[in-house]
Write a protein that holds these residues in place. Structure first.
Motif, PDB file in Angstrom:
ATOM      1  N   ALA A  45      -5.357  -8.697  11.094  1.00 61.74           N
ATOM      2  CA  ALA A  45      -4.624  -7.777  11.964  1.00 61.74           C
ATOM      3  C   ALA A  45      -4.990  -6.324  11.692  1.00 61.74           C
ATOM      4  N   VAL A  46      -5.567  -6.049  10.533  1.00 66.74           N
ATOM      5  CA  VAL A  46      -6.017  -4.692  10.215  1.00 66.74           C
ATOM      6  C   VAL A  46      -7.194  -4.330  11.124  1.00 66.74           C
ATOM      7  N   TYR A  47      -7.167  -3.116  11.692  1.00 67.22           N
ATOM      8  CA  TYR A  47      -8.286  -2.709  12.552  1.00 67.22           C
ATOM      9  C   TYR A  47      -8.907  -1.382  12.131  1.00 67.22           C
ATOM     10  N   THR A  48      -8.478  -0.840  11.002  1.00 67.61           N
ATOM     11  CA  THR A  48      -9.143   0.351  10.439  1.00 67.61           C
ATOM     12  C   THR A  48      -9.479   0.041   8.980  1.00 67.61           C
ATOM     13  N   PRO A  49     -10.708  -0.351   8.676  1.00 66.96           N
ATOM     14  CA  PRO A  49     -11.896  -0.353   9.535  1.00 66.96           C
ATOM     15  C   PRO A  49     -11.945  -1.567  10.461  1.00 66.96           C
ATOM     16  N   ARG A  50     -12.847  -1.495  11.433  1.00 66.66           N
ATOM     17  CA  ARG A  50     -12.978  -2.590  12.396  1.00 66.66           C
ATOM     18  C   ARG A  50     -13.421  -3.870  11.702  1.00 66.66           C
ATOM     19  N   LYS A  51     -14.408  -3.769  10.829  1.00 70.25           N
ATOM     20  CA  LYS A  51     -14.860  -4.932  10.060  1.00 70.25           C
ATOM     21  C   LYS A  51     -14.375  -4.763   8.631  1.00 70.25           C
ATOM     22  N   THR A  52     -13.255  -5.384   8.340  1.00 76.31           N
ATOM     23  CA  THR A  52     -12.686  -5.296   6.998  1.00 76.31           C
ATOM     24  C   THR A  52     -13.511  -6.122   6.024  1.00 76.31           C
ATOM     25  N   ARG A  53     -13.275  -5.924   4.758  1.00 74.71           N
ATOM     26  CA  ARG A  53     -13.983  -6.718   3.758  1.00 74.71           C
ATOM     27  C   ARG A  53     -13.650  -8.203   3.924  1.00 74.71           C
ATOM     28  N   LEU A  54     -12.391  -8.501   4.282  1.00 78.28           N
ATOM     29  CA  LEU A  54     -12.010  -9.900   4.514  1.00 78.28           C
ATOM     30  C   LEU A  54     -12.887 -10.523   5.594  1.00 78.28           C
ATOM     31  N   LEU A  55     -13.076  -9.819   6.691  1.00 71.53           N
ATOM     32  CA  LEU A  55     -13.896 -10.368   7.782  1.00 71.53           C
ATOM     33  C   LEU A  55     -15.362 -10.485   7.381  1.00 71.53           C
TER      34      LEU A  55
END
Length: 370
Positions: free
Chosen positions: A314-324
Motif C-alpha cells: 500500500a506504500v506508494y512513496t517510493p513507487r517501487k518499495t524494497r518489499l516490491l
C-alpha cells in the motif's frame, strides 16, 4: 494596522493548530485594504494555498533550490495548485492526515479538477485534533476530504452518516459534505481500489461493478500486515472474494478484532519473521513500513517472499518499495500502492464532484508524475 493608512498590510503568525487558519481567512475576507496574511509551518500551509480564495493580495512561494519548510514552492503554486485560477466560489477538498508532506494527492486531484472544468482545489491538511477541525471548518466552502493515516478509523465517529461498505470495514477514507444540509457522509474507496488492483494483476479480466463472479482470490491464503484503516479495507475486500485471511499487527487485540470481522486468524506482528506462507499465497502490506524516508525496511522475512504468488504494498512513496523489489526478485507478481492510490482516487473524484472521473487522464498523470 488599517488606521496607519498603509496601502497593503501583512500579518504572519506561527500556527500551533490548523484550526487557527480560520481566523486568517476571516481577516482576509473582512479587511478593508489589500492584505497578506498567512501562517508558517506545515499546519499553516493551507493559509498560503487558499489565500486567493479569501481575498489575499499576494501568495508567497520559495524559489527552486531554496526550499523553506512549510512554504510552497513557486513551481507548485503555478503548476500543481494554479492559485491564480482560484476565486471565492472555489470548492476546497483536502487530505486530512498527520503527517501530510508525503502525499501526492495534490499532484493528481488538482490537474484532474481543472481537466474536468470543476472549480475546486485539493490541499494537504495537517490535522492534530479531528473534532476541532470539523467544528471549525464547517462551511460549504470545505466540500470534501480524503482521510489518511492515522485517522481512517477514528474519523468514522465524526461522520453524520456512513456508507454501508465503510461501516462494515470500520474505516472511512473519503468524506463528502452533502449540499443542502451540510452533513458529513463517510465512504471507503480503498477497498475496491486495492482488491481490483490485485485481481487485475492476477489475471486480465474486465470486472462488472468492481467484482468478478470467479475471483482469483477465492480460496487463497491472504496475508494482511497491518490492521488499521487500509488493512481493514483490504481484508474486508479479500474476504468478499472468498480468500482465507491471516492478519498480522503490532497490536494483537486490534488484529483479533479484524480477524473476527473477516472470519480470519490473528497473529502478532513479531511472528511474521518466522511465518511460512502457503505456496501461492497473497501478501498485502498495509503499514507505513518501507515509506520514505525509511525505505530500507520490509515487513516480511525476505526468504519467504518466493512462496507468495503476489505481493501488494500500500506504500506508494517510493513507487517501487524494497518489499516490491525483493518480491519481484523472488519471482512474485508485484502490485504497487500507486495502483491502489489511483483507483481509490478515481472513486474519490466521483464522490467529490458528482461526475464520472476521467480515468485515462488520471492514469496518464500518475504514470508521468509518480
Amino acid at each position: 494596522m488599517q488606521a496607519t493608512g498603509a496601502d497593503i498590510i501583512k500579518v504572519v503568525s506561527n500556527a500551533d493548530d490548523i484550526t487557527e487558519m480560520e481566523r486568517i481567512f476571516y481577516l482576509l475576507s473582512h479587511c478593508e485594504v489589500p492584505a497578506v496574511a498567512y501562517s508558517v509551518g506545515e499546519r499553516g500551509l493551507i493559509s498560503q494555498l487558499l489565500c486567493p480564495k479569501f481575498g489575499g493580495a499576494l501568495v508567497y512561494g520559495s524559489m527552486e533550490g531554496n526550499s523553506i519548510p512549510g512554504l510552497p514552492t513557486l513551481e507548485s503554486l503555478k503548476e500543481a495548485y494554479k492559485v491564480y485560477c482560484m476565486d471565492s466560489d472555489t470548492k476546497v477538498f483536502g487530505l486530512v492526515s498527520k503527517p501530510v508532506s508525503h502525499s501526492k494527492g495534490p499532484l493528481l486531484h488538482n490537474p484532474t479538477l481543472r481537466h474536468a472544468s470543476f472549480n475546486g482545489i485539493y490541499v494537504p491538511m495537517f490535522v492534530d485534533d479531528l473534532k476541532k477541525f470539523f467544528d471549525v471548518f464547517a462551511s460549504p466552502d470545505f466540500a470534501g476530504y480524503s482521510v489518511g493515516f492515522p485517522y481512517k478509523e477514528a474519523v468514522v465517529q465524526f461522520c453524520d452518516e456512513v456508507h454501508p461498505l465503510a461501516k462494515s470495514i470500520g474505516a472511512v477514507n473519503t468524506i463528502i459534505r452533502r449540499p443542502g444540509d451540510g452533513k458529513l457522509i463517510g465512504y471507503n474507496t480503498d477497498c475496491e481500489g486495492s482488491i481490483t488492483a490485485i485481481e487485475d494483476a492476477l489475471r486480465d479480466q474486465k470486472y462488472v461493478n468492481g467484482r468478478s463472479l470467479n475471483s482469483p482470490l477465492a480460496g487463497k491464503q491472504f496475508v494482511v500486515v497491518g490492521a488499521g484503516g487500509a488493512g481493514r479495507a483490504i481484508a474486508v475486500g479479500a474476504r468478499s472474494r472468498g480468500a482465507r485471511l491471516i492478519i498480522f499487527d503490532i497490536d494483537l487485540e486490534r488484529a483479533k478484532c479484524l480477524a473476527r470481522a473477516v472470519s480470519g486468524e490473528a497473529r502478532h506482528f513479531e511472528s511474521l519473521a518466522h511465518f511460512q506462507p502457503e505456496n501461492g499465497a497473497i501478501l498485502a502490506n498495509a503499514t507505513p513500513i518501507g515509506m520514505h524516508p525509511s525505505t530500507d525496511r520490509i515487513p516480511a522475512a525476505e526468504e519467504t517472499l518466493g512462496n507468495y504468488q503476489l505481493v501488494f504494498d500500500a506504500v506508494y512513496t517510493p513507487r517501487k518499495t524494497r518489499l516490491l523489489k525483493d518480491a519481484a526478485a523472488a519471482g512474485a507478481i508485484t502490485v504497487s500502492g500507486v495502483e491502489m492510490f489511483l483507483r481509490q482516487a478515481i472513486g474519490q473524484f466521483n464522490l467529490f464532484t458528482g461526475r464520472e472521473a476521467p480515468k485515462d487522464f488520471m492514469r496518464k498523470i500518475v504514470l508521468a508524475k509518480f
